[in-house]
Scaffold this motif. Sequence first.
Motif, PDB file in Angstrom:
ATOM      1  N   ARG A  51       0.689  -1.003   0.068  1.00  0.00           N
ATOM      2  CA  ARG A  51       0.050  -0.011  -0.093  1.00  0.00           C
ATOM      3  C   ARG A  51       0.794   1.224   0.042  1.00  0.00           C
ATOM      4  NH1 ARG A  51      -4.378  -2.587  -0.049  1.00  0.00           N
ATOM      5  NH2 ARG A  51      -5.251  -4.135   1.436  1.00  0.00           N
ATOM      6  N   PHE A  52       1.996   1.147  -0.578  1.00  0.00           N
ATOM      7  CA  PHE A  52       3.011   2.295  -0.628  1.00  0.00           C
ATOM      8  C   PHE A  52       2.490   3.113  -1.837  1.00  0.00           C
ATOM      9  CE2 PHE A  52       6.094   0.020   2.191  1.00  0.00           C
ATOM     10  CZ  PHE A  52       6.059   0.935   3.255  1.00  0.00           C
ATOM     11  N   ALA A  53       1.912   2.234  -3.141  1.00  0.00           N
ATOM     12  CA  ALA A  53       1.668   2.940  -4.370  1.00  0.00           C
ATOM     13  C   ALA A  53       0.408   2.252  -4.779  1.00  0.00           C
ATOM     14  CB  ALA A  53       3.053   2.841  -5.252  1.00  0.00           C
ATOM     15  N   GLU A  54      -0.328   2.846  -5.503  1.00  0.00           N
ATOM     16  CA  GLU A  54      -1.503   2.356  -6.373  1.00  0.00           C
ATOM     17  C   GLU A  54      -1.167   2.593  -7.631  1.00  0.00           C
ATOM     18  OE1 GLU A  54      -4.097   0.823  -5.187  1.00  0.00           O
ATOM     19  OE2 GLU A  54      -3.343   0.868  -3.075  1.00  0.00           O
ATOM     20  N   TRP A  55      -1.208   1.492  -8.587  1.00  0.00           N
ATOM     21  CA  TRP A  55      -0.991   1.756  -9.911  1.00  0.00           C
ATOM     22  C   TRP A  55      -2.478   1.563 -10.778  1.00  0.00           C
ATOM     23  CZ3 TRP A  55       3.551   3.032  -9.426  1.00  0.00           C
ATOM     24  CH2 TRP A  55       4.518   2.401  -8.657  1.00  0.00           C
ATOM     25  N   PRO A  56      -2.560   2.190 -11.856  1.00  0.00           N
ATOM     26  CA  PRO A  56      -3.785   2.196 -12.577  1.00  0.00           C
ATOM     27  C   PRO A  56      -3.958   0.914 -13.222  1.00  0.00           C
ATOM     28  CG  PRO A  56      -2.283   3.727 -13.467  1.00  0.00           C
ATOM     29  CD  PRO A  56      -1.647   3.438 -12.239  1.00  0.00           C
ATOM     30  N   THR A  57      -5.009   0.335 -13.685  1.00  0.00           N
ATOM     31  CA  THR A  57      -4.999  -1.020 -14.183  1.00  0.00           C
ATOM     32  C   THR A  57      -4.142  -1.070 -15.439  1.00  0.00           C
ATOM     33  OG1 THR A  57      -7.272  -1.296 -13.159  1.00  0.00           O
ATOM     34  CG2 THR A  57      -6.826  -2.612 -14.890  1.00  0.00           C
ATOM     35  N   TRP A  58      -4.246  -0.339 -16.009  1.00  0.00           N
ATOM     36  CA  TRP A  58      -3.682  -0.365 -17.571  1.00  0.00           C
ATOM     37  C   TRP A  58      -2.117  -0.460 -17.231  1.00  0.00           C
ATOM     38  CZ3 TRP A  58       0.146   2.847 -18.480  1.00  0.00           C
ATOM     39  CH2 TRP A  58       0.265   4.264 -17.839  1.00  0.00           C
ATOM     40  N   PHE A  59      -1.553   0.025 -16.259  1.00  0.00           N
ATOM     41  CA  PHE A  59      -0.113  -0.103 -15.894  1.00  0.00           C
ATOM     42  C   PHE A  59       0.250  -1.437 -15.618  1.00  0.00           C
ATOM     43  CE2 PHE A  59       3.471  -0.028 -12.874  1.00  0.00           C
ATOM     44  CZ  PHE A  59       4.343   0.438 -13.671  1.00  0.00           C
ATOM     45  N   ASN A  60      -0.594  -1.989 -14.728  1.00  0.00           N
ATOM     46  CA  ASN A  60      -0.261  -3.457 -14.333  1.00  0.00           C
ATOM     47  C   ASN A  60      -0.439  -4.400 -15.677  1.00  0.00           C
ATOM     48  OD1 ASN A  60      -0.123  -2.908 -11.686  1.00  0.00           O
ATOM     49  ND2 ASN A  60      -2.407  -3.000 -11.051  1.00  0.00           N
ATOM     50  N   LEU A  61      -1.622  -4.034 -16.199  1.00  0.00           N
ATOM     51  CA  LEU A  61      -1.552  -5.030 -17.732  1.00  0.00           C
ATOM     52  C   LEU A  61      -0.593  -4.831 -18.722  1.00  0.00           C
ATOM     53  CD1 LEU A  61      -5.447  -4.565 -18.369  1.00  0.00           C
ATOM     54  CD2 LEU A  61      -4.105  -6.462 -17.454  1.00  0.00           C
ATOM     55  N   ALA A  62      -0.016  -3.590 -18.710  1.00  0.00           N
ATOM     56  CA  ALA A  62       1.105  -3.105 -19.808  1.00  0.00           C
ATOM     57  C   ALA A  62       2.394  -3.874 -19.082  1.00  0.00           C
ATOM     58  CB  ALA A  62       1.296  -1.542 -19.935  1.00  0.00           C
ATOM     59  N   LEU A  63       2.600  -3.982 -17.757  1.00  0.00           N
ATOM     60  CA  LEU A  63       3.664  -4.453 -17.388  1.00  0.00           C
ATOM     61  C   LEU A  63       3.477  -5.799 -17.328  1.00  0.00           C
ATOM     62  CD1 LEU A  63       6.396  -3.579 -16.092  1.00  0.00           C
ATOM     63  CD2 LEU A  63       5.178  -3.455 -13.612  1.00  0.00           C
ATOM     64  N   LEU A  64       2.533  -6.408 -17.116  1.00  0.00           N
ATOM     65  CA  LEU A  64       2.038  -7.874 -17.143  1.00  0.00           C
ATOM     66  C   LEU A  64       2.526  -8.429 -18.608  1.00  0.00           C
ATOM     67  CD1 LEU A  64      -0.762  -8.745 -15.084  1.00  0.00           C
ATOM     68  CD2 LEU A  64       1.444  -9.664 -14.780  1.00  0.00           C
ATOM     69  N   SER A  65       2.125  -7.760 -19.572  1.00  0.00           N
ATOM     70  CA  SER A  65       2.147  -8.071 -21.215  1.00  0.00           C
ATOM     71  C   SER A  65       3.662  -7.845 -21.464  1.00  0.00           C
ATOM     72  CB  SER A  65       1.231  -7.091 -22.031  1.00  0.00           C
ATOM     73  OG  SER A  65      -0.025  -7.053 -21.677  1.00  0.00           O
ATOM     74  N   ALA A  66       4.413  -6.911 -20.834  1.00  0.00           N
ATOM     75  CA  ALA A  66       5.728  -6.558 -21.337  1.00  0.00           C
ATOM     76  C   ALA A  66       6.697  -7.709 -20.768  1.00  0.00           C
ATOM     77  CB  ALA A  66       6.290  -5.356 -20.781  1.00  0.00           C
ATOM     78  N   VAL A  67       6.301  -8.286 -19.614  1.00  0.00           N
ATOM     79  CA  VAL A  67       7.002  -9.361 -18.967  1.00  0.00           C
ATOM     80  C   VAL A  67       6.785 -10.668 -19.631  1.00  0.00           C
ATOM     81  CG1 VAL A  67       7.397 -10.455 -16.786  1.00  0.00           C
ATOM     82  CG2 VAL A  67       7.505  -8.253 -16.784  1.00  0.00           C
ATOM     83  N   THR A  68       5.727 -10.810 -19.959  1.00  0.00           N
ATOM     84  CA  THR A  68       5.218 -12.060 -20.644  1.00  0.00           C
ATOM     85  C   THR A  68       5.927 -12.168 -22.025  1.00  0.00           C
ATOM     86  OG1 THR A  68       3.175 -12.158 -19.618  1.00  0.00           O
ATOM     87  CG2 THR A  68       3.327 -13.528 -21.569  1.00  0.00           C
ATOM     88  N   PHE A  69       5.690 -11.124 -22.876  1.00  0.00           N
ATOM     89  CA  PHE A  69       6.215 -11.047 -24.008  1.00  0.00           C
ATOM     90  C   PHE A  69       8.074 -11.136 -23.964  1.00  0.00           C
ATOM     91  CE2 PHE A  69       8.614  -8.807 -27.544  1.00  0.00           C
ATOM     92  CZ  PHE A  69       7.910  -9.470 -28.855  1.00  0.00           C
ATOM     93  N   THR A  70       8.595 -10.318 -23.330  1.00  0.00           N
ATOM     94  CA  THR A  70      10.097 -10.382 -23.507  1.00  0.00           C
ATOM     95  C   THR A  70      10.532 -11.610 -22.717  1.00  0.00           C
ATOM     96  OG1 THR A  70      10.266  -9.240 -21.147  1.00  0.00           O
ATOM     97  CG2 THR A  70      10.163  -7.971 -23.126  1.00  0.00           C
ATOM     98  N   THR A  71       9.893 -12.348 -21.658  1.00  0.00           N
ATOM     99  CA  THR A  71      10.134 -13.480 -21.235  1.00  0.00           C
ATOM    100  C   THR A  71      10.231 -14.722 -22.302  1.00  0.00           C
ATOM    101  OG1 THR A  71       9.306 -12.946 -19.017  1.00  0.00           O
ATOM    102  CG2 THR A  71       9.889 -15.325 -19.400  1.00  0.00           C
ATOM    103  N   LEU A  72       9.130 -14.834 -23.174  1.00  0.00           N
ATOM    104  CA  LEU A  72       8.940 -15.578 -24.085  1.00  0.00           C
ATOM    105  C   LEU A  72       9.885 -15.445 -25.168  1.00  0.00           C
ATOM    106  CD1 LEU A  72       4.952 -16.091 -24.152  1.00  0.00           C
ATOM    107  CD2 LEU A  72       6.701 -17.776 -23.575  1.00  0.00           C
ATOM    108  N   ALA A  73      10.086 -14.261 -25.497  1.00  0.00           N
ATOM    109  CA  ALA A  73      10.941 -13.794 -26.592  1.00  0.00           C
ATOM    110  C   ALA A  73      12.387 -14.246 -26.185  1.00  0.00           C
ATOM    111  CB  ALA A  73      10.803 -12.266 -27.023  1.00  0.00           C
TER     112      ALA A  73
END
Length: 188
Positions: free
Chosen positions: A141-163
């Motif tokens: 609870r030190f920071a709140e992120w908008p939903t789009w930020f979480n989705l973008a970060l999850l997507s980026a991690v998924t893509f780069t990990t697979l790639a």
Amino acid sequence: MRHIPNLLTVLRMLLTVPLAWLLRDGRFDTALIVALVAGFSDALDGFLAKRFSWQSRLGGLLDPVADKLLLIACFVGLAEVGALPVWLAAVVIGRDVVIVSGAVAYHNLVGPLTAEPSLLSKLTTTLQIVLVLATLLHLSRFAEWPTWFNLALLSAVTFTTLASGIDYVVRWSFKAWRETHPQRSDPQ
């Protein structure tokens, strides 16, 4: 003195146990502090090794193992409490299993292996760390992120990990092929 970087790396490996325990128990504030201490020790051991020429083959092997142990503990722990998707933890762990299996196979079948992380691999690790820290900050609870930020970060991690996993398999397969099938010169 030249063993200080290796001792810091071993300390980082030992921090995996309390970190996993804290995540499982939902003590995210303390888990964040342990993760930050681990990150600081990683930066410090790298700085000391380079600054004072204290690099060693053992350190070169232990350092990425310590990093992977911490990341795996974080992904598994955060997936276990529902903070990250289980499938993402499986992708992260699967990539590391493929890389380590490939490295062992290369070493045993082709010859000595020199670790050469690619730019894509470094980006992947950086994004994985950012995702873990962002998730811990959110859970603490030190920071709140908008939903789009979480989705973008999850997507980026998924893509780069697979790639990067695919990149490692392709690059090292070609390298193994070249090492085991040297070009023959044409007899004239």
